[in-house]
Write a protein that holds these residues in place. Structure first.
Motif, mmCIF file in Angstrom:
data_model
loop_
_atom_site.group_PDB
_atom_site.id
_atom_site.type_symbol
_atom_site.label_atom_id
_atom_site.label_comp_id
_atom_site.label_asym_id
_atom_site.label_seq_id
_atom_site.Cartn_x
_atom_site.Cartn_y
_atom_site.Cartn_z
ATOM 1 N N GLN A 146 0.804 -1.213 0.000
ATOM 2 C CA GLN A 146 0.000 0.000 0.000
ATOM 3 C C GLN A 146 0.843 1.272 0.000
ATOM 4 O O GLN A 146 0.298 2.377 -0.008
ATOM 5 C CB GLN A 146 -0.925 0.000 1.215
ATOM 6 C CG GLN A 146 -1.993 -1.094 1.169
ATOM 7 C CD GLN A 146 -2.852 -1.133 2.415
ATOM 8 O OE1 GLN A 146 -2.651 -0.347 3.343
ATOM 9 N NE2 GLN A 146 -3.811 -2.042 2.440
ATOM 10 N N THR A 158 2.919 4.367 -1.244
ATOM 11 C CA THR A 158 2.907 5.211 -2.433
ATOM 12 C C THR A 158 4.029 6.243 -2.327
ATOM 13 O O THR A 158 4.149 6.918 -1.292
ATOM 14 C CB THR A 158 1.551 5.929 -2.582
ATOM 15 O OG1 THR A 158 1.242 6.616 -1.375
ATOM 16 C CG2 THR A 158 0.452 4.961 -2.941
ATOM 17 N N PRO A 159 4.839 6.390 -3.357
ATOM 18 C CA PRO A 159 4.830 5.583 -4.586
ATOM 19 C C PRO A 159 5.337 4.163 -4.338
ATOM 20 O O PRO A 159 6.023 3.916 -3.341
ATOM 21 C CB PRO A 159 5.779 6.351 -5.503
ATOM 22 C CG PRO A 159 6.729 7.024 -4.555
ATOM 23 C CD PRO A 159 5.916 7.399 -3.347
ATOM 24 N N ALA A 160 4.994 3.267 -5.229
ATOM 25 C CA ALA A 160 5.425 1.877 -5.098
ATOM 26 C C ALA A 160 6.943 1.777 -5.223
ATOM 27 O O ALA A 160 7.569 2.533 -5.962
ATOM 28 C CB ALA A 160 4.759 1.020 -6.168
ATOM 29 N N THR A 161 7.513 0.846 -4.480
ATOM 30 C CA THR A 161 8.967 0.679 -4.467
ATOM 31 C C THR A 161 9.360 -0.508 -5.352
ATOM 32 O O THR A 161 8.609 -1.476 -5.482
ATOM 33 C CB THR A 161 9.473 0.434 -3.041
ATOM 34 O OG1 THR A 161 8.805 -0.714 -2.485
ATOM 35 C CG2 THR A 161 9.191 1.636 -2.167
#
Length: 290
Positions: A46, A48-51
């Protein structure tokens, strides 16, 4: 002039390698992202931003977890789906190769009326979308009262058998006629010639078509979903993954789905790595004729 040619050569070579790198990243990135997501917890998913790697939400340190894989292997429905997929895909592949090799031998080496129309009919069968025959096929199988596993095996033959027959026919055609003639002189029957001489020569083609048939049956979803709707214990892996439920109500278990997807992909990758030489030989056989 030499400097310009050398510069042009370097530019073309650089562009070529850049294109190869782009294709490589484009093809592998979805699988990498599935692995990356499967190693993340719910909180990490969940973020943000995605890693691009699993990181702790607070410290941002590299922090992978294998909880999703543990949950998947503890799921009896998924394990049962793996067993069902193995049974169905293996049975489909064996039947497609057995029947397809006999048909390909007949179409490639024997003379009889209607050979060309038969080939065109086989080719036409590969062009029909699965959904167009699903309703009628389900009605027939339901009327016959066949089990879900047997129904899937027979239905998968609709798209694996024509493909297998068509590809193997071209390989049997390329085999020298002198081989059959020599075998006949030695007293071998057509079946002995096929089983003991011609079939071993088409091993690369058998491996290639067999692996592609296995992948098609292993990944098939539409027929599996339909035929297992009244027999949940026969669900294959693609259908079993769809029915994953999260711990919390209405939660999408993305991490477990990604972990299951990676696990399902591993057998295909292993098979390709084991038979890669045979696959390359099968794909390139007949490409150059002297």
């Amino acid at each position: 002039m030499r400097g310009k040619k050398k510069t042009g050569y370097i530019i073309k070579k650089t562009a070529f390698y850049l294109l190869i790198c782009f294709i490589f990243v484009y093809m592998l990135f979805p699988f990498y992202w599935a692995v990356n997501s499967s190693l993340k917890s719910e909180a990490q998913l969940q973020m943000t931003p995605a890693t691009f790697v699993p990181r702790d939400p607070e410290t941002k340190a590299f922090s992978p977890t294998f909880k999703n894989y543990i949950s998947v292997f503890k799921d009896g429905q998924f394990i049962r789906g793996l067993v069902n997929s193995t049974i169905v895909a293996t049975s489909t592949t064996i039947l497609a190769l057995a029947v397809g090799s006999f048909a390909a031998f007949s179409l490639g080496k024997l003379r009889f009326r209607g050979k060309k129309p038969a080939l065109y009919v086989i080719l036409a069968m590969t062009m029909f979308p699965q959904v167009t025959v699903l309703a009628g096929l389900y009605a027939v199988i339901n009327k016959l009262g066949l089990s879900a596993r047997l129904s899937m095996i027979l239905s998968y033959m609709l798209f694996t058998l024509p493909f297998t027959t068509w590809v193997l026919t071209s390989f049997f055609k390329d085999l020298p006629v002198e081989i059959m003639e020599s075998a006949q002189v030695d007293g071998a029957t057509p079946f002995q010639t096929f089983r003991m001489i011609l079939l071993p020569l088409t091993a690369p083609a058998l491996v290639t078509t067999g692996l592609l048939s296995f992948i098609a049956a292993w990944n098939e979803y539409l027929f599996a979903l339909t035929f297992t709707s009244i027999e949940p214990t026969a669900r294959t892996v693609p259908v079993a993954i769809q029915y994953f439920t999260g711990v919390i109500a209405r939660q999408e278990p993305l991490g477990e789905i990604m972990a299951a997807s990676v696990i399902v992909t591993v057998p295909i990758v292993v098979l390709v790595l084991i038979f890669q030489k045979r696959i390359i030989a099968g794909l390139t056989a007949g490409a150059v004729k002297g």
